[in-house]
Design an enzyme around this catalytic site. Sequence first.
Site, short mmCIF file in Angstrom:
data_model
loop_
_atom_site.label_atom_id
_atom_site.label_comp_id
_atom_site.label_asym_id
_atom_site.label_seq_id
_atom_site.Cartn_x
_atom_site.Cartn_y
_atom_site.Cartn_z
CD GLU A 91 -2.84 -1.24 2.33
OE1 GLU A 91 -2.90 -0.28 3.12
OE2 GLU A 91 -3.63 -2.20 2.35
CB CYS A 104 3.28 7.72 2.47
SG CYS A 104 3.63 6.63 3.83
CB CYS A 111 6.65 -4.20 9.55
SG CYS A 111 7.94 -3.36 10.50
CB CYS A 115 4.91 -0.68 16.40
SG CYS A 115 6.63 -0.32 15.99
CB CYS A 118 1.82 -0.62 13.63
SG CYS A 118 2.15 -0.66 11.88
CD GLU A 159 12.89 0.67 10.65
OE1 GLU A 159 12.08 1.17 11.43
OE2 GLU A 159 13.82 1.32 10.13
CB SER A 214 8.41 5.93 14.92
OG SER A 214 7.12 5.69 15.33
CG ASN A 216 5.31 6.32 18.74
OD1 ASN A 216 4.79 7.34 18.31
ND2 ASN A 216 5.81 5.40 17.96
CG ASN A 290 -5.13 6.92 12.30
OD1 ASN A 290 -6.05 7.72 12.34
ND2 ASN A 290 -4.00 7.16 11.68
CB CYS A 333 -0.01 7.13 11.52
SG CYS A 333 1.58 7.76 11.18
S1 SF4 Z 1 5.05 1.39 12.98
FE1 SF4 Z 1 6.52 1.08 11.30
S2 SF4 Z 1 8.19 -0.08 12.28
FE2 SF4 Z 1 6.43 -0.26 13.65
S3 SF4 Z 1 5.43 -2.18 13.02
FE3 SF4 Z 1 4.44 -0.48 11.90
S4 SF4 Z 1 5.52 -0.41 9.97
FE4 SF4 Z 1 6.80 -1.57 11.37
#
Ligand code: SF4
Length: 339
Positions: A91, A104, A111, A115, A118, A159, A214, A216, A290, A333
Amino acid sequence: MNILSLSLNQLVHRLETACGKGRFHARALYREIYKNGNPDPLSAPEFAASPKLVQNLEKSIRLEPGRVKEVFQDGSLTKFITRLADGLDIESVIVPMNRYNTLCVSSQVGCRMGCAFCETGRMGLKRNLKVSEITGQLYNARHILKKQIKNIVFMGMGEPFDNFDAVMAALQIMNEQTGFDIALRHMTISTAGLLPGIQKLAAMHLPGIRLAISVNAADNHTRSRLMPVNKAWPLEKLKETLAEFPLPRKGTFLFEYILIKGVNDLAAHADLLADFIHPLPVRLNLIPCNPVPGLGHESPSDEDMNRFSQRLVEKDIFVIRRWSKGRSVSAGCGQLGQR
Ligand code: SF4
């Protein structure tokens, strides 16, 4: 040869060894394919006097950016899904800015950073993208979807530093003036904090390229919970590494902070964040989380976000509040990869 994977110099070399031709024709191909999106690049005037070369290239050149399978629209924001040759999907998101668009791009299918907020992380890592699958996203945005793209951010699926070599090769191709011509200062690589990647990028001395982190959370306990990468490379090491990064004069890091209700949005978190940032030169993006079904995180209210932001401003932090764009098409995000 898949031309989307070759730098201009590599293409020159291929043409020299395969056909005894060089830079003149390579530049013409780059211009016609990347800049003009010409579906018949060998019709360019530079090839008119070389029918043998044309025959040879017709057989050997491939342009395979992946097929745009679906396009979603949320106002002026566009998300598109590309089907790759092996049937996997990635995507990409085109975000309208004031005068032009930012693309983007994804660097991996899935990944492995895991995280907690995510959707891509929940997929796990399926595989790294090839160079042509990264540059193909820009090709499709420009020449299939006909969008003016001036900025690239590596903030899509994956990543980028976990696929370092392919990302750097793609970046070089996107930067080439004869072709896509995206200036390095218009490219941003966003990392969850893979310190070896930051160090390798530092060693490359790419003038103007922007680095986003990132963050957080500014305490190791919360950050490790949200971002397992923090267990290997905790905040102190991250700060040390950033302090050594060769920023240009007046350059800044971009820090991203996704605010999650009750997890990292309290006054104490803002104070820790301000301490972590000082004295690094940072522009801080505050982004409301989100909602991703099943992950159980909520966005803070506007008032809570204002309070958090104000507390940082009072501590001389440069804060940019981002309103999450693209939620309705899962392009925000942490939402990429949702099915
Ligand atoms: S925020 Fe970025 S690094 Fe973290 S799991 Fe999602 S895609 Fe991977």
